[in-house]
Design a protein around this motif. Sequence first.
Motif, short mmCIF file in Angstrom:
data_model
loop_
_atom_site.label_atom_id
_atom_site.label_comp_id
_atom_site.label_asym_id
_atom_site.label_seq_id
_atom_site.Cartn_x
_atom_site.Cartn_y
_atom_site.Cartn_z
N GLY A 32 0.80 -1.24 0.00
CA GLY A 32 0.00 0.00 0.00
C GLY A 32 0.83 1.29 0.00
N LYS A 33 2.16 1.25 -0.19
CA LYS A 33 2.98 2.48 -0.12
C LYS A 33 2.69 3.37 -1.34
CE LYS A 33 7.07 0.79 -2.55
NZ LYS A 33 8.51 0.59 -2.45
N THR A 34 2.90 4.70 -1.15
CA THR A 34 2.72 5.69 -2.23
C THR A 34 4.08 6.30 -2.59
OG1 THR A 34 2.29 7.43 -0.59
CG2 THR A 34 0.39 6.24 -1.48
N GLU A 35 4.23 6.61 -3.85
CA GLU A 35 5.48 7.20 -4.32
C GLU A 35 5.52 8.70 -3.95
OE1 GLU A 35 8.00 5.81 -5.75
OE2 GLU A 35 7.11 3.80 -5.71
N VAL A 36 6.66 9.19 -3.34
CA VAL A 36 6.85 10.61 -2.97
C VAL A 36 7.61 11.31 -4.07
CG1 VAL A 36 7.85 12.20 -1.30
CG2 VAL A 36 6.85 10.03 -0.53
N GLU A 37 7.02 12.38 -4.59
CA GLU A 37 7.64 13.13 -5.68
C GLU A 37 8.67 14.10 -5.11
OE1 GLU A 37 6.34 16.14 -9.30
OE2 GLU A 37 4.85 15.32 -7.90
N THR A 38 9.90 14.05 -5.56
CA THR A 38 10.98 14.95 -5.12
C THR A 38 11.09 16.14 -6.05
OG1 THR A 38 12.60 13.70 -6.39
CG2 THR A 38 12.24 13.03 -4.10
N LYS A 39 11.26 17.34 -5.45
CA LYS A 39 11.40 18.59 -6.22
C LYS A 39 12.75 19.22 -5.92
CE LYS A 39 6.46 19.60 -6.23
NZ LYS A 39 5.43 20.59 -5.86
N PRO A 40 13.37 19.79 -6.91
CA PRO A 40 14.65 20.46 -6.67
C PRO A 40 14.46 21.71 -5.78
CG PRO A 40 13.87 20.92 -8.90
CD PRO A 40 12.94 19.87 -8.32
N ALA A 41 15.44 21.96 -4.84
CA ALA A 41 15.37 23.11 -3.92
C ALA A 41 15.59 24.43 -4.68
CB ALA A 41 16.43 22.97 -2.83
N LYS A 42 14.76 25.41 -4.33
CA LYS A 42 14.86 26.72 -4.96
C LYS A 42 15.70 27.66 -4.07
CE LYS A 42 10.48 26.63 -7.46
NZ LYS A 42 9.18 27.30 -7.66
N SER A 43 16.65 28.46 -4.64
CA SER A 43 17.47 29.43 -3.90
C SER A 43 16.83 30.81 -3.99
CB SER A 43 18.89 29.47 -4.48
OG SER A 43 18.86 29.84 -5.83
N GLU A 44 16.48 31.39 -2.83
CA GLU A 44 15.85 32.71 -2.80
C GLU A 44 16.92 33.79 -2.96
OE1 GLU A 44 12.75 33.53 -2.67
OE2 GLU A 44 12.02 31.46 -2.59
N PRO A 45 16.64 34.91 -3.70
CA PRO A 45 17.60 36.02 -3.81
C PRO A 45 17.90 36.61 -2.44
CG PRO A 45 15.84 36.24 -5.41
CD PRO A 45 15.43 35.16 -4.47
#
Length: 406
Positions: A32-45
């Motif tokens: 029953g596990k769900t796949e976790v979508e990974t997003k690249p980290a954003k750098s704030e100015p």
Amino acid sequence: MQSGRRAKSLKIILPVLILSGLVAGSAMLIAGKTEVETKPAKSEPPSVEVMTAKPQAMQLNVHSQGVVAPRTEIDLVSEVAGKVVDIHLAFAAGGFFNSGETLLRIDPRDYEFAVVRAQAQLAEDRKELLREQAAAEQAEREWQALGSGEASPYALHIPQLDERRAKLAAAQAGLAEARLNRERCVLRAPFAGRTRDKHVDIGQYVTADAILARLYATDAAEVRLPVPGDQIEFLKLPLYQSGGPDGDKPRSKVKLSARFGQNRYEWDGTIVHAEAAVDEKTGMFYVIARVPESYGHSDQGPPLAVGQFVHAEIEGITRNHLVKIASTALRSGYQVYIVDENSRLRLRTVEVLRREQDGIVVSGGLDPGDVVMVGGVELPVEGMRVTLNTQDADDGAMASEQTKSP
């Protein structure tokens, strides 16, 4: 027997059941596990502090400091010799006196005797002149009656008469000198002032040309103030002779301040002139500030004391279209960073008029409304994207006041 077998069976069956349950639960979790979508980290100015450039008119006052000195200070010198017979009560260190007051008397008897002798000599020489005039008239009559030709000047008593006239004039000068020396036995104050030092006392014999005291006038106090060469142009100074292009130019006001105990007092004065030469060692100009009636009664506080150290704020000229920025905004090469409409840093070269304690005055290079970075990034780079750390970048206030360099 049966109870023993039952207990033994439970010991074997129970672990098997527990293990089976754990295996079944793990299988259900995996299924029953769900796949976790990974997003690249954003750098704030980075966030920067800014101010808005607002050109305005500024009065460019100049700050300096110096030591109070009297406008006039002299040595009181004896012109005759004699014993001091009388001294004024104010003839003491710190004593005040008025103009014309008698400060000291020297025994005048020797000089009175000299006046009498000079009067006697004058009377004798006047008598001899009258006698010689009578003799000259007699000689002229006799020559006209008995002589022939032209008489010599000596025969007519002309050189003798000139000698007597010269002796009479010398006697008159001698009497005037004797009277002058008698008057010099009384030493009077040449101005209203104060005694700084006293070097003589009653009963003491003084010689001619002896320094008796040091006096200074109290009508005004002066302070010699150094001004850097790049600041002298901001002052209103009479740089030319009277009647020249700046002869009637208004002069800068100055406010002197000093601390007495826990209180700070101020005195108002005027810059009266600038010295003729620049200090060769420091390159400083020197201007003279004068405070009138520095020892008169005033609600401003105590009088200015000679030798007192004071701070001075000299009124400067007013110039338009100037912008004041924080010291932290200026980079090497007289450059600042501007935040453009795309929130990116842009280098701008500015014209620095002068540096002040609370910022830098810029006379060129900034347009009205320019957003100037004053802090927040230690190593900014041209073109860097930034965010503004201020509630209102258009209020004209310096956000850098919190990060102002010492």
